[in-house]
Design an enzyme around this catalytic site. Structure first.
Site, PDB file in Angstrom:
ATOM      1  CD  GLU A 157      -4.634   9.583   1.588  1.00  0.00           C
ATOM      2  OE1 GLU A 157      -5.263   9.527   0.530  1.00  0.00           O
ATOM      3  OE2 GLU A 157      -4.247   8.574   2.208  1.00  0.00           O
ATOM      4  CB  SER A 161      -0.944  -0.055   1.206  1.00  0.00           C
ATOM      5  OG  SER A 161      -2.062   0.744   0.967  1.00  0.00           O
ATOM      6  CG  HIS A 174      -5.282  -2.721   0.994  1.00  0.00           C
ATOM      7  ND1 HIS A 174      -4.625  -2.771  -0.219  1.00  0.00           N
ATOM      8  CD2 HIS A 174      -4.855  -1.590   1.606  1.00  0.00           C
ATOM      9  CE1 HIS A 174      -3.830  -1.719  -0.326  1.00  0.00           C
ATOM     10  NE2 HIS A 174      -3.945  -0.990   0.763  1.00  0.00           N
ATOM     11  CE  LYS A 199       0.152   5.367  -2.013  1.00  0.00           C
ATOM     12  NZ  LYS A 199      -0.830   4.635  -2.728  1.00  0.00           N
ATOM     13  CD1 TRP A 230      -7.862   4.749  -2.037  1.00  0.00           C
ATOM     14  CD2 TRP A 230      -9.217   6.195  -3.075  1.00  0.00           C
ATOM     15  NE1 TRP A 230      -7.449   6.007  -1.717  1.00  0.00           N
ATOM     16  CE2 TRP A 230      -8.267   6.918  -2.335  1.00  0.00           C
ATOM     17  CE3 TRP A 230     -10.173   6.897  -3.832  1.00  0.00           C
ATOM     18  CZ2 TRP A 230      -8.235   8.315  -2.318  1.00  0.00           C
ATOM     19  CZ3 TRP A 230     -10.145   8.279  -3.810  1.00  0.00           C
ATOM     20  CH2 TRP A 230      -9.185   8.971  -3.062  1.00  0.00           C
ATOM     21  CD  GLN A 254      -4.512   7.803  -3.272  1.00  0.00           C
ATOM     22  OE1 GLN A 254      -4.150   6.620  -3.310  1.00  0.00           O
ATOM     23  NE2 GLN A 254      -4.317   8.573  -2.229  1.00  0.00           N
TER      24      GLN A 254
END
Ligand code: MCU
Length: 369
Positions: A237, A183, A318, A187, A282, A229
Site C-alpha cells: 500500500e 492514523s 477516524h 504510526k 481495518w 490490515q
C-alpha cells in the site's frame, strides 16, 4: 499464513542469548532491538549531519513562527520549515507538542504546537513514493530509511534546531516535548517516540496496523476472519516500511526477531499514551489491544507502569478525538509535559477487545529497578 507462534521476548537477547536481569543489560538489549528493527523493518536512521543551522521567522499570523532548518552533509543541503504555534496562555518557555501534519488531539491553551510537514520529508502517497522527499534529496533515493524513519530523522533535526537557537529565542522548553499524529501519521509518531529519546511524551492516535498493533496478532486476527490490515497488505500500500521488510511481510512475520510491542517498548521509561478506536475493523483493534498489553510489560519491568497508557474506545469517526478520552489525554499531558504532581495516569482500557495472554506470552517480566 504464518503459524504465529508467540510474541518475542523483549527481555531475551536475540538468537537465544541471555535473559536481561539488570537495567544496564536492558540498555544494551534496547540498542539491539532498535538495530534489529532498523535492519529488518524500518531502514537505517541516519545521524545528525555535520552542519545544521536554524532561524525563526514571523508569519502573517502573530502567534505562528516558522522554524527554518538548513542542514548539509556530503556537499548536499536541504532546508525545511516547521511551524511553531505559540499558546495563548501559560508562561514561556512553553512545552510543545510536535505533530505530523497538524494535531488531531486537542492541545491545551498553555502548550505550543509544532507542525511538521512529514510528507515533504518523505512522500507517502502510495508504493510509488519510495525514495521521494527532502530526506532522500540529502541522502539519495537508495537510502534504506523508510518514510517513517525519514520523518523521525526530521523530528530529531527539529529538536536540534530548538536546542541550537536556545530557549531565549524559541520560548520553547525543549525538554518538555510531546509527539503526535493520527492514523498513518500515528504510526509515524510511535516510531519517532521510539527513536528520539528527547521526546518526553508520545501520543500515537488510531495508528492501527503498522502502529500500535503487532504483525503476528494482526495475522491471527485476519486468520480468524477479521478484515484487518496485515503486513502483507501494508508493504504494497505504501512506503511506511523498508524494502527489506517485504520478505517478512508475506506471511512470514514469525521470522522477525521482534514485533511491534518491542518498538513501543523502546520508548520506556518515557511516557506513551496510545489512543485507539474500535470502530474500524481495518485498524486491527484486537491486535492493538494485545500488542500494547505486551508492550506495557517493558514499563512494568522498569518500574514505570504509570508512564504507559492505552485507551481504546469506539463510536467515533477516524481521527476525530472523542470527549470520553479527554480525561486520560489531559492526565498524560499534565503529568509529563506540564510536570504536575499527583496526577493519575494509570490507564489501560478497551471497550470490547480481548487478548489471550497465555497463548501469546510465554516469557517472564524481570524486575529491573
Ligand atoms: C490507519 O492508518 C492508515 C491505514 O493503515 C491505511 O490502510 C489507510 O489507507 O489509511 C489509514 C490512514 O492513514 O488514514 C488517514
Amino acid at each position: 499464513m504464518g503459524s504465529s507462534t508467540i510474541l518475542p521476548d523483549p527481555f531475551q537477547f536475540a538468537g537465544g542469548g541471555p535473559k536481561v536481569t539488570t537495567k544496564s543489560q536492558w540498555d544494551c538489549r534496547r540498542q539491539q532491538i532498535s538495530s534489529l528493527i532498523q535492519k529488518y523493518e524500518l531502514g537505517y536512521l541516519l545521524p545528525k549531519p555535520s552542519i545544521l543551522t536554524a532561524n525563526l521567522t514571523s508569519t502573517s499570523s502573530p502567534s505562528t513562527f516558522n522554524l527554518n532548518i538548513n542542514t548539509t552533509t556530503n556537499n548536499k543541503t536541504i532546508s525545511f520549515s516547521t511551524a511553531i504555534i505559540y499558546p495563548i496562555s501559560g508562561q514561556a518557555p512553553y512545552p510543545a507538542v510536535i505533530a505530523y501534519g497538524a494535531p488531531s488531539i486537542p492541545i491545551p491553551s498553555n502548550i505550543a504546537t509544532i507542525n511538521l510537514n512529514n510528507d515533504d520529508i518523505a512522500l507517502q502517497n502510495d508504493a510509488s513514493s519510495r525514495g521521494i522527499g527532502k530526506f532522500y534529496d540529502l541522502y539519495g533515493s537508495n537510502a534504506t530509511a523508510s518514510a517513517m524513519t525519514a520523518w523521525s530523522w526530521a523530528v530529531s533535526r527539529t529538536i536540534d534546531a530548538l536546542e541550537l537557537l536556545l530557549v531565549n529565542t524559541t520560548k520553547i522548553n525543549a525538554s518538555s516535548l510531546g509527539m503526535t499524529g493520527c492514523s498513518r501519521n500515528g504510526k509515524g509518531a510511535l516510531v519517532a517516540g521510539a527513536f528520539e529519546p528527547r521526546i518526553a511524551l508520545t501520543i500515537p492516535q488510531e495508528s492501527g496496523s503498522g502502529g500500535d498493533a503487532c504483525w503476528r496478532l494482526s495475522d491471527a486476527e485476519q486468520a480468524a476472519g477479521g478484515v484487518v490490515q496485515t503486513s502483507s497488505e501494508i508493504v504494497n500500500e505504501n512506503v511506511w516500511f523498508s524494502v527489506e521488510f517485504e520478505q517478512f511481510a508475506q506471511y512470514k512475520t514469525d521470522l522477525l526477531p521482534f514485533d511491534r510491542h518491542m518498538l513501543a517498548g523502546l520508548i520506556a521509561p518515557r511516557a506513551l499514551l496510545a489512543i485507539e478506536n474500535t470502530a474500524y475493523e481495518w485498524l486491527s483493534p484486537q491486535s492493538s489491544f494485545g500488542c500494547m498489553t505486551a508492550a506495557r510489560k517493558v514499563w512494568v519491568a522498569l518500574g514505570a507502569s504509570d508512564r504507559m497508557g492505552f485507551s481504546q474506545d469506539g463510536n467515533h469517526s477516524h481521527c476525530v478525538f472523542p470527549a470520553d478520552q479527554q480525561p486520560e489525554l489531559s492526565a498524560f499531558i499534565e503529568k509529563f509535559l506540564l510536570d504536575q504532581e499527583g496526577v493519575d495516569t494509570d490507564v489501560f482500557k478497551t471497550t470490547n477487545e480481548t487478548f489471550d495472554e497465555a497463548r501469546w506470552i510465554d516469557w517472564d517480566v524481570p524486575k529491573l529497578y
